[in-house]
Design an enzyme around this catalytic site. Structure first.
Site, PDB file in Angstrom:
ATOM      1  N   LYS A  39     -16.905 -34.471 -18.817  1.00 51.39           N
ATOM      2  CA  LYS A  39     -17.509 -33.138 -18.962  1.00 51.39           C
ATOM      3  C   LYS A  39     -18.605 -33.093 -20.016  1.00 51.39           C
ATOM      4  CE  LYS A  39     -14.216 -31.216 -22.315  1.00 51.39           C
ATOM      5  NZ  LYS A  39     -13.258 -30.128 -22.584  1.00 51.39           N
ATOM      6  N   LYS A  41     -20.221 -36.291 -22.739  1.00 49.03           N
ATOM      7  CA  LYS A  41     -21.025 -37.508 -22.720  1.00 49.03           C
ATOM      8  C   LYS A  41     -20.112 -38.709 -22.662  1.00 49.03           C
ATOM      9  CE  LYS A  41     -24.634 -35.512 -25.700  1.00 49.03           C
ATOM     10  NZ  LYS A  41     -25.274 -35.614 -27.039  1.00 49.03           N
ATOM     11  N   THR A  45     -15.099 -39.004 -27.883  1.00 49.78           N
ATOM     12  CA  THR A  45     -14.968 -38.664 -29.301  1.00 49.78           C
ATOM     13  C   THR A  45     -15.436 -39.793 -30.204  1.00 49.78           C
ATOM     14  OG1 THR A  45     -13.170 -37.101 -28.911  1.00 49.78           O
ATOM     15  CG2 THR A  45     -13.322 -38.062 -31.115  1.00 49.78           C
ATOM     16  N   GLY A 179      -5.167 -32.579 -45.468  1.00 45.72           N
ATOM     17  CA  GLY A 179      -4.744 -33.782 -44.761  1.00 45.72           C
ATOM     18  C   GLY A 179      -5.280 -35.027 -45.436  1.00 45.72           C
ATOM     19  N   ARG A 267      -5.276 -34.983 -34.676  1.00 46.25           N
ATOM     20  CA  ARG A 267      -5.851 -34.551 -33.413  1.00 46.25           C
ATOM     21  C   ARG A 267      -4.744 -34.373 -32.380  1.00 46.25           C
ATOM     22  NH1 ARG A 267     -11.378 -35.207 -33.181  1.00 46.25           N
ATOM     23  NH2 ARG A 267     -11.312 -35.239 -30.901  1.00 46.25           N
ATOM     24  N   HIS A 439     -15.475 -70.703 -49.110  1.00 44.83           N
ATOM     25  CA  HIS A 439     -15.599 -70.234 -50.499  1.00 44.83           C
ATOM     26  C   HIS A 439     -17.085 -70.062 -50.836  1.00 44.83           C
ATOM     27  CE1 HIS A 439     -14.883 -69.948 -54.833  1.00 44.83           C
ATOM     28  NE2 HIS A 439     -15.878 -70.796 -54.988  1.00 44.83           N
TER      29      HIS A 439
END
Length: 462
Positions: A39, A41, A45, A179, A267, A439
């Site tokens: 719906k 792109k 997310t 949060g 979410r 290293h």
């Protein structure tokens, strides 16, 4: 509604995010005829509102910190300020380039791409834009959206979600972040680098509470040094508007005021009103219930990504999408070991891990059967050069394999690839110890931690 194709598709995918498009690409590669419905792109997310843009902001913040701290390295630099329009131009340019490439990839695989809001209309069909797309199998991949709390109104101005934060046209003078998980910690880190006065509110006892407790404590120590404040162990009670912004009250009576409040409590799945339950798909708290092969209660329907109750990570979505595509193509597939998935919080410092926490290992194997080792990055030359502090913690089953690798420090996310192999191939400390690590690299710290666990420490004490 008439079917849009002359034949029934092998696979119709509802949702073009990480899980959906990965399934489409792999299924088409295996010769299946695929329709992909999105719906917004393609990329979802992660590409447009999550992984990529947040990491771009964090990198811009890293450059701001380096400009402030140049004198520590003998380089005379100053920070004139943060141009948010310029930051967004850089961020959006990264997204645009990846988006264009993904669109080209979808087209090259001959995938039927449909832009529009789809709805499951039966166990074998999806309706979108007045057309019905029939499939021998349906894959649900409709993802997730930022969660809120009852009575907390996200207005997009003073009280915002992560979506709003990614397009904010200014650097806020002060912010409360509700949060302290991955999303909250990453925004706290980026905003602090930009110059915001940040306070994190986390109801659980630690930041990044899903990580090993030692990693959480190291991040908390680093955040204190950076001037990021946080309140732990008391839950949010209410938010009120003030003349200058927002006031947040906690259950323990504490109150905090700031210009804005970012709600970053996680979410939630996008599953309501899409015809799932009507088609017989079982839901639990909004999540689609699946078996270890991502198949739902309806044999013709599978589900992947944030829509199911697994780790909400883009690379998990990729893996689940590929698994479904290969299963449908008749290939032998192996269920995903979610403990073996690498996890990274891209804050400053980074928190990276794979495998079991010490607490989970003791629960699974027994406290007496678990051995741990901590390797301080102070003994690692490359980390000294970068002026980063932190630790690598190994969790081992006594006389057996390493079952957890937990790392805190700048750029530790780049070391999680080898950590993933160590866990997933059930490596013994002695087997890793005999491998030669370059290293000076930070990767060398992972090797030296295993040298120490194998009983032959080099740049660390016995």
């Amino acid at each position: 509604m008439a079917n849009d194709a002359s034949t029934v598709f092998d696979l119709v995918i509802l949702g073009g995010g990480s899980g959906g498009y990965a399934a489409a690409l792999r299924a088409s590669q295996l010769g299946l005829d695929v329709a992909l419905i999105e719906k917004d792109k393609v990329g979802g997310t992660c590409l447009h509102y999550g992984c990529i843009p947040t990491k771009a902001l964090l990198h811009a913040g890293e450059l701001a910190d380096q400009a402030r701290e140049g004198a520590e390295f003998g380089v005379k630099t100053t920070l004139e300020g943060i141009d948010m329009a310029g930051v967004h131009k850089y961020k959006d340019g990264v997204i645009a380039g990846l988006y264009k490439g993904l669109q080209g990839l979808i087209a090259s695989r001959k995938i039927t791409y449909v832009e529009g809001e789809g709805r499951l209309s039966s166990p074998t069909s999806v309706d979108v834009n007045g057309q019905r797309y029939e499939g021998r199998h349906i894959l649900l991949a409709t993802g997730s959206v930022p969660k809120s709390l009852p009575g907390l109104n996200i207005d997009g101005e003073r009280i915002i979600s992560s979506d709003h934060a990614l397009t904010l046209d200014r650097v806020p003078k002060s912010a409360i972040i509700l949060g302290g998980g991955v999303i909250g910690s990453e925004f706290a880190s980026a905003w602090k680098s930009f110059g915001t006065d940040v306070t994190i509110v986390e109801g659980l006892p630690h930041l990044v509470p899903l990580e090993d407790e030692n990693s959480s404590k190291l991040l908390e120590r680093a955040f204190r040094k950076r001037g990021i404040t946080f309140s732990l162990g008391s839950f949010f009670e209410k938010a009120e508007y003030t003349d200058g912004g927002v006031k947040v009250s906690l259950a323990n009576g504490k109150e905090f005021e700031a210009e804005l409040l970012l709600v970053a409590i996680g979410r939630g799945p996008v599953s309501q009103g899409l015809g799932y339950e009507e088609a017989g798909v079982e839901l639990d708290r909004g999540y689609v219930v699946v078996d270890e092969y991502c198949q739902t209660s309806v044999p013709t329907i599978s589900a992947v990504g944030d829509l199911i109750p697994t780790l909400q990570l883009a690379h998990v979505g990729f893996a689940e999408g590929i698994l479904v595509a290969e299963r449908l193509a008749g290939q032998k597939v192996v269920p995903i070991d979610y403990d073996g998935v690498p996890r990274v919080t891209y804050s400053h410092p980074e928190v990276a891990s794979v495998g079991l926490t010490e607490a989970k290992a003791k629960e699974q194997y027994g406290a007496d059967a678990v051995v741990t080792l901590k390797y301080n990055l102070g003994g690692n030359g490359r980390s000294k050069i970068l002026k980063t502090q932190g630790e690598i913690k190994l969790v081992q089953v006594r006389d057996g394999a390493v079952v957890g690798v937990h790392m805190v420090g700048d750029r530790m996310g780049e070391q999680v690839g080898e950590a993933q192999l160590i866990y997933n191939w059930e490596a013994l400390p002695a087997e890793v110890a005999q491998l030669i690590h370059a290293h000076p690299t930070q990767n060398e710290a992972l090797g030296e931690a295993h040298l120490a666990l194998a009983g032959k420490p080099l740049h660390s004490h016995d």
